[in-house]
Design an enzyme around this catalytic site. Sequence first.
Site, short mmCIF file in Angstrom:
data_model
loop_
_atom_site.label_atom_id
_atom_site.label_comp_id
_atom_site.label_asym_id
_atom_site.label_seq_id
_atom_site.Cartn_x
_atom_site.Cartn_y
_atom_site.Cartn_z
CG ASP A 1 10.38 40.16 -1.38
OD1 ASP A 1 9.73 39.74 -2.37
OD2 ASP A 1 10.36 39.59 -0.28
CG HIS B 1 11.77 35.64 7.16
ND1 HIS B 1 12.00 34.69 6.20
CD2 HIS B 1 12.78 36.54 7.03
CE1 HIS B 1 13.09 34.99 5.51
NE2 HIS B 1 13.60 36.11 6.00
CG HIS C 1 5.33 31.80 0.86
ND1 HIS C 1 4.84 32.03 -0.41
CD2 HIS C 1 6.25 32.78 1.07
CE1 HIS C 1 5.43 33.08 -0.94
NE2 HIS C 1 6.30 33.55 -0.07
#
Length: 429
Positions: free
Chosen positions: A262, A354, A358
């Site tokens: 990530d 999660h 976003h």
Amino acid sequence: MKTITMPPAFFTVNRERLSHALKPRSLAIFHANDEMNRTADQDFPYRQDSDLFYLTGINQEKTALLIAPDYPDESMREILIIRRANPKLETWEGHKYTVEEARAISGIKTVYYADEYDSVLAPMMMFNYNIYLNLPELHKIIPELPNRNLRFSYDIQRRFPAHHYERLAPIMRDLRTMKSEAEITMIKEACAITRDAFQRVLKTVKPGMTEYEVEAEITYEFVRKGGRHAYQPIIGSGINGCSLHYLYNNSTCNDGDLLLMDFGAEYANYAADCTRTIPVNGKFTARQKDLYKSVLDVFRYACSLMRPGNTINNMHADVCRRFSLEHVRVGLYTAEELKNEPREKPLYQKYYMHGTSHFLGLDVHDVGGKDAEFRPGMILTCEPGIYLPEEKTGIRIESNILITRDGNLDLMKDIPVEPDEIEKLMASR
């Protein structure tokens, strides 16, 4: 980091849009981020407050911005405060902006030094009734210790208690969630640098490498292309990929492991946010590929939901329902167990805990509400995943999505996600 400047017209337009949102006889006040001490006389690399940068383009500490659209003296309706340089300061820290440079970057004609701040502020407070303060309200970025904006808010309300105080956060949220063409261009460049770093990893990763060696390959490509990390990268091999914010990056990437990465470049203060999962040895096992394709199927479904009128919360609910079916297909629980799952604790949450999306922009987790309707010009992430500690397997796929009038555009469409393509590129090493 390489200095990339936006045209001053960009910041001028942003200030005009802000000015139109203020009440009559108002003063809006913004402050720079603090310098954050690392140890002794060393600070962490400086990162400007995103709202202040959005309105000025100034990447320097101890900066302030005053905006008072109705002030009688037109030259004082936009005031930039900068740090006064001196030879000793510049000997230790390097060049600081001159007044002329600050004007050229921001498009603001009236520039004062920080030691003149109080004398400039006094008449502005006398004239204006409403004082807009830029306080941190996004729950992910509320500081444990009061930052410069918070400290100023305590002081100004003590000194001028009779004024009416307003919030800037909702206004800045609405301005920043809609990206201009210039901002989209910067984010596309951040995505391109991120793509190049991923391609470099595909050519270099192998069993026996450490996670920090993989991180080093990414860092090299970021810096070489004029960017830097938009956030601390997550390089998790094997079971480490199951830790959502794993940051140690110090384990060995073993033969047979999946490697979850990530990472995202920051370019001109604008962020990319990418996650890809690859086999360390260049070949997925049958089980790994089945799980990977399950996440990829949900990723594509989630992307299809990112269109004008939808919201993050609605999208996430649909994605979780889709994951429940995929979890049954890959054997994590049965259809009967799914049918009888407790409403307060859905079964999918054990393997997907999660959010799906976003907002993205000047901040990796940018301003924007989960119930805000998607509109053309918004940029968001799409990042479904599956996490199986008992199988030492974490898989996440994340790309950056631009909402368009007709649907959306994947800004990372040229960063491989197909398992066969990943294997082919790794085999070409």
